[in-house]
Design an enzyme around this catalytic site. Structure first.
Site, PDB file in Angstrom:
ATOM      1  N   HIS A   1     -68.103 -47.643  -9.617  1.00  0.00           N
ATOM      2  CA  HIS A   1     -67.630 -47.749 -11.001  1.00  0.00           C
ATOM      3  C   HIS A   1     -67.662 -49.209 -11.435  1.00  0.00           C
ATOM      4  O   HIS A   1     -67.177 -50.075 -10.714  1.00  0.00           O
ATOM      5  CB  HIS A   1     -66.204 -47.216 -11.130  1.00  0.00           C
ATOM      6  CG  HIS A   1     -66.118 -45.721 -11.058  1.00  0.00           C
ATOM      7  ND1 HIS A   1     -65.042 -45.016 -11.532  1.00  0.00           N
ATOM      8  CD2 HIS A   1     -66.977 -44.796 -10.581  1.00  0.00           C
ATOM      9  CE1 HIS A   1     -65.246 -43.722 -11.346  1.00  0.00           C
ATOM     10  NE2 HIS A   1     -66.410 -43.564 -10.759  1.00  0.00           N
TER      11      HIS A   1
ATOM     12  N   TYR B   1     -56.309 -45.147 -16.699  1.00  0.00           N
ATOM     13  CA  TYR B   1     -54.891 -45.407 -16.481  1.00  0.00           C
ATOM     14  C   TYR B   1     -54.227 -45.321 -17.859  1.00  0.00           C
ATOM     15  O   TYR B   1     -54.513 -46.141 -18.729  1.00  0.00           O
ATOM     16  CB  TYR B   1     -54.670 -46.807 -15.900  1.00  0.00           C
ATOM     17  CG  TYR B   1     -55.155 -46.972 -14.468  1.00  0.00           C
ATOM     18  CD1 TYR B   1     -56.495 -47.209 -14.174  1.00  0.00           C
ATOM     19  CD2 TYR B   1     -54.250 -46.916 -13.404  1.00  0.00           C
ATOM     20  CE1 TYR B   1     -56.921 -47.374 -12.862  1.00  0.00           C
ATOM     21  CE2 TYR B   1     -54.672 -47.082 -12.084  1.00  0.00           C
ATOM     22  CZ  TYR B   1     -56.010 -47.306 -11.825  1.00  0.00           C
ATOM     23  OH  TYR B   1     -56.436 -47.465 -10.525  1.00  0.00           O
TER      24      TYR B   1
ATOM     25  N   PRO C   1     -49.152 -46.994  -5.743  1.00  0.00           N
ATOM     26  CA  PRO C   1     -50.600 -46.765  -5.786  1.00  0.00           C
ATOM     27  C   PRO C   1     -51.303 -47.230  -7.065  1.00  0.00           C
ATOM     28  O   PRO C   1     -52.534 -47.158  -7.144  1.00  0.00           O
ATOM     29  CB  PRO C   1     -50.724 -45.239  -5.639  1.00  0.00           C
ATOM     30  CG  PRO C   1     -49.413 -44.706  -6.087  1.00  0.00           C
ATOM     31  CD  PRO C   1     -48.389 -45.734  -5.777  1.00  0.00           C
TER      32      PRO C   1
ATOM     33  N   LYS D   1     -54.460 -50.474  -3.999  1.00  0.00           N
ATOM     34  CA  LYS D   1     -54.616 -51.570  -3.040  1.00  0.00           C
ATOM     35  C   LYS D   1     -54.365 -51.214  -1.575  1.00  0.00           C
ATOM     36  O   LYS D   1     -54.749 -51.973  -0.680  1.00  0.00           O
ATOM     37  CB  LYS D   1     -53.646 -52.718  -3.412  1.00  0.00           C
ATOM     38  CG  LYS D   1     -54.078 -53.493  -4.636  1.00  0.00           C
ATOM     39  CD  LYS D   1     -55.177 -54.482  -4.312  1.00  0.00           C
ATOM     40  CE  LYS D   1     -55.914 -54.988  -5.512  1.00  0.00           C
ATOM     41  NZ  LYS D   1     -57.132 -54.255  -5.870  1.00  0.00           N
TER      42      LYS D   1
ATOM     43  N   TYR E   1     -58.313 -56.313  -9.604  1.00  0.00           N
ATOM     44  CA  TYR E   1     -58.655 -54.907  -9.357  1.00  0.00           C
ATOM     45  C   TYR E   1     -59.839 -54.782  -8.408  1.00  0.00           C
ATOM     46  O   TYR E   1     -59.824 -53.952  -7.495  1.00  0.00           O
ATOM     47  CB  TYR E   1     -58.934 -54.186 -10.684  1.00  0.00           C
ATOM     48  CG  TYR E   1     -58.897 -52.677 -10.540  1.00  0.00           C
ATOM     49  CD1 TYR E   1     -57.696 -51.970 -10.619  1.00  0.00           C
ATOM     50  CD2 TYR E   1     -60.063 -51.951 -10.298  1.00  0.00           C
ATOM     51  CE1 TYR E   1     -57.654 -50.596 -10.453  1.00  0.00           C
ATOM     52  CE2 TYR E   1     -60.034 -50.571 -10.133  1.00  0.00           C
ATOM     53  CZ  TYR E   1     -58.827 -49.895 -10.216  1.00  0.00           C
ATOM     54  OH  TYR E   1     -58.789 -48.532 -10.050  1.00  0.00           O
TER      55      TYR E   1
HETATM   56  C1  PHB Z   1     -57.112 -41.833  -6.377  1.00  0.00           C
HETATM   57  O1  PHB Z   1     -58.243 -41.482  -6.761  1.00  0.00           O
HETATM   58  O2  PHB Z   1     -56.456 -41.144  -5.588  1.00  0.00           O
HETATM   59  C2  PHB Z   1     -56.513 -43.091  -6.902  1.00  0.00           C
HETATM   60  C3  PHB Z   1     -57.275 -43.914  -7.728  1.00  0.00           C
HETATM   61  C4  PHB Z   1     -56.716 -45.076  -8.242  1.00  0.00           C
HETATM   62  C5  PHB Z   1     -55.408 -45.401  -7.943  1.00  0.00           C
HETATM   63  C6  PHB Z   1     -54.650 -44.591  -7.115  1.00  0.00           C
HETATM   64  C7  PHB Z   1     -55.203 -43.437  -6.593  1.00  0.00           C
HETATM   65  O3  PHB Z   1     -54.848 -46.514  -8.495  1.00  0.00           O
END
Ligand code: PHB
Ligand code: APR
Length: 397
Positions: free
Chosen positions: A74, A203, A295, A299, A387
């Site tokens: 991505h 997000y 999460p 990280k 990120y």
């Molecule tokens: C996930 O795909 O499980 C995932 C992706 C991004 C995050 C946390 C979990 O910040």
């Protein structure tokens, strides 16, 4: 069974397995002890984002082939709030870096395969693991397997046994410096059969709470919504779950989430935890045994990778040149990148979640921060650089 090896590793998670591969590359032997079965560690659903330095490390170690074929690279993420989606162009803002969406249990399968192919032993299904003589030059790990006692005698112990493992407790409490923050929310995670809703992760912040739209494959999607950490998944029918996602993702663009049958549900806790004392004698902690992140910054695995890169080099220096300095400074050096990841994870969590009982000023600060991040190139660059992941070593070089 008694093993005599150079490094005894407790835990076959990303930290332990990567440490073993990094050591093997330097001609250093290890034995790994794991409480769970191989099927269990290869099947546990966890997060799925690999930072740029982690992707490079896996490729360099020769375990990146399936990731490059089956993972999804991505170049950006989206932040959604106030009924609009805003793209952060990670690739452009970081001089061409990206992230890889490739589930952690797939990483585990690739790492276990490579460790076993090296001829390294992984004892699965062990119990009663205990650490001894970590202060001396010949520490040992004792365990039971199928009722019989076993022992690993080694020069160093890699404590890679996650947050609940025994390694951290083997550092005397009086010497351990620890920090803990518990967030008053959890994440309700689902896996569903549906096509992707978006080409990139979203997000989303809303007055009803946070949502993350992630993906696994072209036909399986991973999504989360912020929930009460004490809630029970059985309180949430499929219809109620989708209604909540719809309400939180309401927007001005006529965009909707792709829905489909949900086949996995679970609630995860949100904590920031750091044990700054990542070593004691010949015991070295790496990964979740020393630190946990919420999460939101994606990280967890990536911080574990940074730790073991430093640790494996320090151990290699010891065998090659009898060098002690890199071992002595491991904790101090590792924790610097850990604090960066911890802060970023807290920053993303605070910017995107709403917490009950907050004053209006805190809510408006959040919106001001979101506006800043999507409209200022400087702010977006800072988010993007964190990120995609800062370098494992010489972070600010
Ligand atoms: C996930 O795909 O499980 C995932 C992706 C991004 C995050 C946390 C979990 O910040
Ligand atoms: N003896 C041996 N192994 C143990 C013991 C024990 N007493 N206790 C726990 N373990 C094992 C666990 O079963 C697990 O397989 O240690 C392993 C630790 O792995 P993780 O919890 O995955 O931790 P780590 O390797 O540090 O990986 C970093 O990043 O995405 C996050 O939390 C996520 O697991 C991920 C972490």
């Amino acid at each position: 069974m008694t093993y005599k090896t150079q490094v005894g590793i407790i835990g076959a998670g990303p930290a332990g397995l990567l440490l073993s591969l990094l050591l093997h590359r330097q001609g250093i032997e290890s034995v790994i002890l794991e409480v769970q079965s191989r099927d269990a560690i290869e099947g546990t659903i966890k997060a799925g984002v690999l930072e740029h330095p982690t992707v490079e490390l896996l490729k360099e170690l020769g375990v990146g082939e399936r990731m490059m074929k089956e993972g999804f690279e991505h170049h950006g993420i989206e932040l959604a709030f106030g009924g609009k989606r805003h793209r952060i162009d990670l690739h452009e803002l970081t001089g061409g870096k990206s992230i890889m969406v490739y589930p952690q249990h797939e990483v585990i399968k690739d790492l276990v395969g490579a460790v076993l192919a090296n001829g390294t032993t992984i004892e699965f299904g062990v119990t009663e693991v205990s650490l001894h003589d970590v202060d001396g030059t010949q520490p040992t790990i004792r365990y039971k397997k199928d009722g019989a006692a076993g022992e690993v005698r080694c020069d160093f112990i890699g404590g890679c046994d996650g947050f609940h493992g025994p390694s951290r407790q083997a550092i005397p409490a009086a010497k351990r410096v620890e920090h803990l923050k518990v967030y008053p929310c959890g994440w309700f995670g689902i896996l569903c059969e549906a096509p992707p809703s978006s080409d990139e992760l979203i997000y989303a912040q809303s007055d009803r709470g946070f949502v993350l739209v992630s993906t696994r494959t072209p036909t399986i999607q991973r999504m989360y919504f912020q929930c009460d950490p004490t809630d029970n998944v059985n309180n949430w029918s499929e219809e109620r779950i989708w209604a909540e996602f719809r309400a939180r993702m309401a927007n001005d663009d006529g965009w909707t989430l792709q829905e489909g049958p949900i086949f996995q549900k679970g609630i995860i806790a949100m904590r920031s935890f750091i044990c700054e004392t990542m070593q004691h004698g010949r015991l070295f902690l790496a990964g979740d045994s020393a630190h946990i992140v919420p999460p939101t910054g994606a990280k967890g695995l990536n911080l574990a990778a940074g730790d073991v890169v430093l640790l494996s080099k320090a151990i290699a220096g010891f065998y090659r040149h009898n060098a002690q300095a890199a071992l002595d400074s491991y904790s101090t050096r590792a924790v610097q990148r850990v604090w960066r990841g911890e802060h970023f994870s807290w920053f993303m969590t605070s910017m995107l979640h709403d917490f009950e009982g907050e004053d209006t000023i805190t809510r408006r600060f959040r919106r001001a921060q979101l506006d800043y991040v999507v409209n200022s190139r400087a702010a977006a660059t800072s988010l993007a650089e964190n990120y995609v992941g800062l370098p494992f070593e010489d972070m600010y070089a």
